[in-house]
Write a protein that holds these residues in place. Sequence first.
Motif, PDB file in Angstrom:
ATOM      1  N   LYS A  70       0.819  -1.221   0.000  1.00 54.89           N
ATOM      2  CA  LYS A  70       0.000   0.000   0.000  1.00 54.89           C
ATOM      3  C   LYS A  70       0.851   1.269   0.000  1.00 54.89           C
ATOM      4  O   LYS A  70       0.457   2.289  -0.557  1.00 54.89           O
ATOM      5  CB  LYS A  70      -0.931   0.002   1.214  1.00 54.89           C
ATOM      6  N   ASN A  71       2.029   1.190   0.620  1.00 51.06           N
ATOM      7  CA  ASN A  71       2.894   2.363   0.699  1.00 51.06           C
ATOM      8  C   ASN A  71       4.003   2.368  -0.356  1.00 51.06           C
ATOM      9  O   ASN A  71       4.887   3.227  -0.329  1.00 51.06           O
ATOM     10  CB  ASN A  71       3.505   2.465   2.097  1.00 51.06           C
ATOM     11  N   GLY A  72       3.955   1.421  -1.281  1.00 53.23           N
ATOM     12  CA  GLY A  72       4.931   1.385  -2.368  1.00 53.23           C
ATOM     13  C   GLY A  72       6.351   1.128  -1.907  1.00 53.23           C
ATOM     14  O   GLY A  72       7.309   1.625  -2.516  1.00 53.23           O
ATOM     15  N   LEU A  73       6.517   0.308  -0.867  1.00 55.12           N
ATOM     16  CA  LEU A  73       7.843   0.096  -0.261  1.00 55.12           C
ATOM     17  C   LEU A  73       8.340  -1.336  -0.413  1.00 55.12           C
ATOM     18  O   LEU A  73       9.337  -1.710   0.205  1.00 55.12           O
ATOM     19  CB  LEU A  73       7.783   0.448   1.236  1.00 55.12           C
ATOM     20  N   TYR A  74       7.692  -2.129  -1.237  1.00 46.82           N
ATOM     21  CA  TYR A  74       7.967  -3.561  -1.269  1.00 46.82           C
ATOM     22  C   TYR A  74       9.139  -3.954  -2.165  1.00 46.82           C
ATOM     23  O   TYR A  74       9.696  -5.044  -2.028  1.00 46.82           O
ATOM     24  CB  TYR A  74       6.721  -4.325  -1.719  1.00 46.82           C
ATOM     25  N   GLU A  75       9.556  -3.094  -3.106  1.00 41.83           N
ATOM     26  CA  GLU A  75      10.574  -3.504  -4.073  1.00 41.83           C
ATOM     27  C   GLU A  75      11.988  -3.502  -3.506  1.00 41.83           C
ATOM     28  O   GLU A  75      12.908  -4.031  -4.127  1.00 41.83           O
ATOM     29  CB  GLU A  75      10.508  -2.618  -5.316  1.00 41.83           C
ATOM     30  N   ASN A  76      12.187  -2.894  -2.356  1.00 38.41           N
ATOM     31  CA  ASN A  76      13.478  -2.923  -1.676  1.00 38.41           C
ATOM     32  C   ASN A  76      13.282  -3.496  -0.273  1.00 38.41           C
ATOM     33  O   ASN A  76      12.198  -3.360   0.305  1.00 38.41           O
ATOM     34  CB  ASN A  76      14.080  -1.521  -1.585  1.00 38.41           C
ATOM     35  N   LEU A 125       6.781  -8.130  -7.282  1.00 37.62           N
ATOM     36  CA  LEU A 125       8.181  -8.458  -7.068  1.00 37.62           C
ATOM     37  C   LEU A 125       8.645  -7.701  -5.841  1.00 37.62           C
ATOM     38  O   LEU A 125       8.561  -6.474  -5.796  1.00 37.62           O
ATOM     39  CB  LEU A 125       9.032  -8.047  -8.275  1.00 37.62           C
ATOM     40  N   GLY A 126       9.130  -8.417  -4.840  1.00 34.43           N
ATOM     41  CA  GLY A 126       9.593  -7.681  -3.681  1.00 34.43           C
ATOM     42  C   GLY A 126       9.644  -8.472  -2.400  1.00 34.43           C
ATOM     43  O   GLY A 126       9.496  -9.696  -2.389  1.00 34.43           O
ATOM     44  N   PHE A 127       9.808  -7.747  -1.316  1.00 35.07           N
ATOM     45  CA  PHE A 127      10.187  -8.304  -0.027  1.00 35.07           C
ATOM     46  C   PHE A 127       9.017  -8.247   0.944  1.00 35.07           C
ATOM     47  O   PHE A 127       8.813  -7.257   1.647  1.00 35.07           O
ATOM     48  CB  PHE A 127      11.397  -7.541   0.520  1.00 35.07           C
ATOM     49  N   ARG A 128       8.247  -9.303   0.976  1.00 39.84           N
ATOM     50  CA  ARG A 128       7.054  -9.373   1.808  1.00 39.84           C
ATOM     51  C   ARG A 128       7.383  -9.219   3.302  1.00 39.84           C
ATOM     52  O   ARG A 128       6.594  -8.651   4.060  1.00 39.84           O
ATOM     53  CB  ARG A 128       6.359 -10.714   1.547  1.00 39.84           C
ATOM     54  N   CYS A 129       8.535  -9.718   3.719  1.00 42.54           N
ATOM     55  CA  CYS A 129       8.925  -9.662   5.130  1.00 42.54           C
ATOM     56  C   CYS A 129       9.865  -8.496   5.437  1.00 42.54           C
ATOM     57  O   CYS A 129      10.348  -8.371   6.566  1.00 42.54           O
ATOM     58  CB  CYS A 129       9.600 -10.968   5.538  1.00 42.54           C
ATOM     59  N   GLY A 130      10.177  -7.681   4.432  1.00 46.21           N
ATOM     60  CA  GLY A 130      11.112  -6.586   4.647  1.00 46.21           C
ATOM     61  C   GLY A 130      12.561  -7.005   4.588  1.00 46.21           C
ATOM     62  O   GLY A 130      13.454  -6.160   4.608  1.00 46.21           O
ATOM     63  N   THR A 131      12.818  -8.303   4.522  1.00 46.85           N
ATOM     64  CA  THR A 131      14.178  -8.836   4.423  1.00 46.85           C
ATOM     65  C   THR A 131      14.209  -9.965   3.420  1.00 46.85           C
ATOM     66  O   THR A 131      13.202 -10.661   3.220  1.00 46.85           O
ATOM     67  CB  THR A 131      14.675  -9.355   5.790  1.00 46.85           C
ATOM     68  N   GLY A 132      15.365 -10.134   2.784  1.00 46.52           N
ATOM     69  CA  GLY A 132      15.540 -11.265   1.889  1.00 46.52           C
ATOM     70  C   GLY A 132      16.283 -12.416   2.536  1.00 46.52           C
ATOM     71  O   GLY A 132      16.322 -13.520   2.001  1.00 46.52           O
ATOM     72  N   PHE A 133      16.864 -12.170   3.705  1.00 51.04           N
ATOM     73  CA  PHE A 133      17.697 -13.183   4.362  1.00 51.04           C
ATOM     74  C   PHE A 133      16.847 -14.205   5.117  1.00 51.04           C
ATOM     75  O   PHE A 133      15.788 -13.862   5.660  1.00 51.04           O
ATOM     76  CB  PHE A 133      18.665 -12.516   5.340  1.00 51.04           C
TER      77      PHE A 133
END
Length: 449
Positions: free
Chosen positions: A149-155, A353-361
């Motif tokens: 919703k806030n457009g912050l998922y791609e990073n 495409l992006g980071f559902r949990c805010g992290t990729g690790f």
Amino acid sequence: MRKNFIIQHQLPETALSRFHYVVKFINAHPLKPTDLLLVVDNGASDIDLFYGNNSNNSLTVPTDACFIDDSNILEQFHSTQFQHLDDRSFFSVSHQELNKRPFFKNNKFGFDIFNSIFFHISRYEEYYAPDAKNGQAGWLEEDQHFLVKNGLYENPAVDQLLVAFFEIISNKKLEQKSTYAISHDVDILTRFTPNFKFFRSLAATIVHRRGWSQLVNSIAYFKQMKQQLTEDPYDYFTTLLREENTWVSKQIFMMTGGNTKYDNKYRIEDLAAKNIIQLAKDRGYSIGLHPSYNAGFEEQRFVTEQKKLADVSKQTVINNRQHWLRWSWKITPYLFEKNGITTDSTMGYNRYLGFRCGTGFPYQLYDFKNKKAFLWIEHPMAFMESSAIHRAQRTGENLTVLIRNFLSKNKTNTHLMLNFHNSNFDPLLDTGRQLRHFYEKELLALCYG
């Protein structure tokens, strides 16, 4: 020499399990300087960081704690932008809109970092989402996710936030090349065989108005296949399964059953499926379960499918990714804990495409019911090619350019689990031809070049 970074706090006893969970996550984060360790010690006379609202000159993180106590779980979540000195932006998560301020100034951070991290990595908003907002996958509709919703998922919001936090408390500049894992979901093996599938495919071509040229091409391709001049369009496995060992991990997820129209596209006991499993093992892949549409909600079905894959693959099945990313927060993760699953990679998006949990690790998800971390490890899935296809069709973007741009903007300070389906490399489709070229000619160089 290791530096123990001492933290004092003002949290009530009821909040400690979540706070300690976040601190453990931070200490295990791969980007943390190896000579730094965060220690929670309320008895220390000399502290390095104060977590609260009443400090004087100490390095301070202000306390919001709105996700620590669950008292306002139904309130709306707000995002506020905080600017760092080097023009990087970070975004808080809170139940109230905050005043914009510097990310760090006068020895104080601008918002509750620990609270925001917990919100993202625990999937707080999904766990507490009302049933009315849960979609077909079983969890909160993707369009309702805070990051979307806030457009912050791609990073990776959490990874980027922690890099800045580590830089400030260690006085070191951090920049590491991103790492990559590759995986594949095998939902269907063939497009045209047996023959009835060919005619069904032709009917789909007409229904979806893909044009006469594709209809003619399909018929010509089918004739070549019947003459053994080419393989089925979905038989891409000799190329799909990567031979190089540059990837952090390589996984393939196979289906073994099901009771819906989304399942049973092949039999795991058939020779074709067995050959794929053997090829994957020969190329260093681990074999994981891709449970059927309802298996993540029904324990007996899950156990039966897990055992069937173990019997065919001749190895213990400990890796999992849910089909259609279907997930019940009250059921699915507990199936893993009970039945020997040690890694899962379901935490991704179907349409983004992006980071559902805010992290990729990889990390341990939080068990809200038992107030502790789950024993198994989640490997968040940042990229799935079918999500890229959905976006390209929705926005009109060029598929290859879209994929290049996403991977290029995440070249440092994160980890990306990539997922590709054999059935999306169909040479009869424009998207399939684009994917083949990208996968064969560009992927490795873009990730490791």
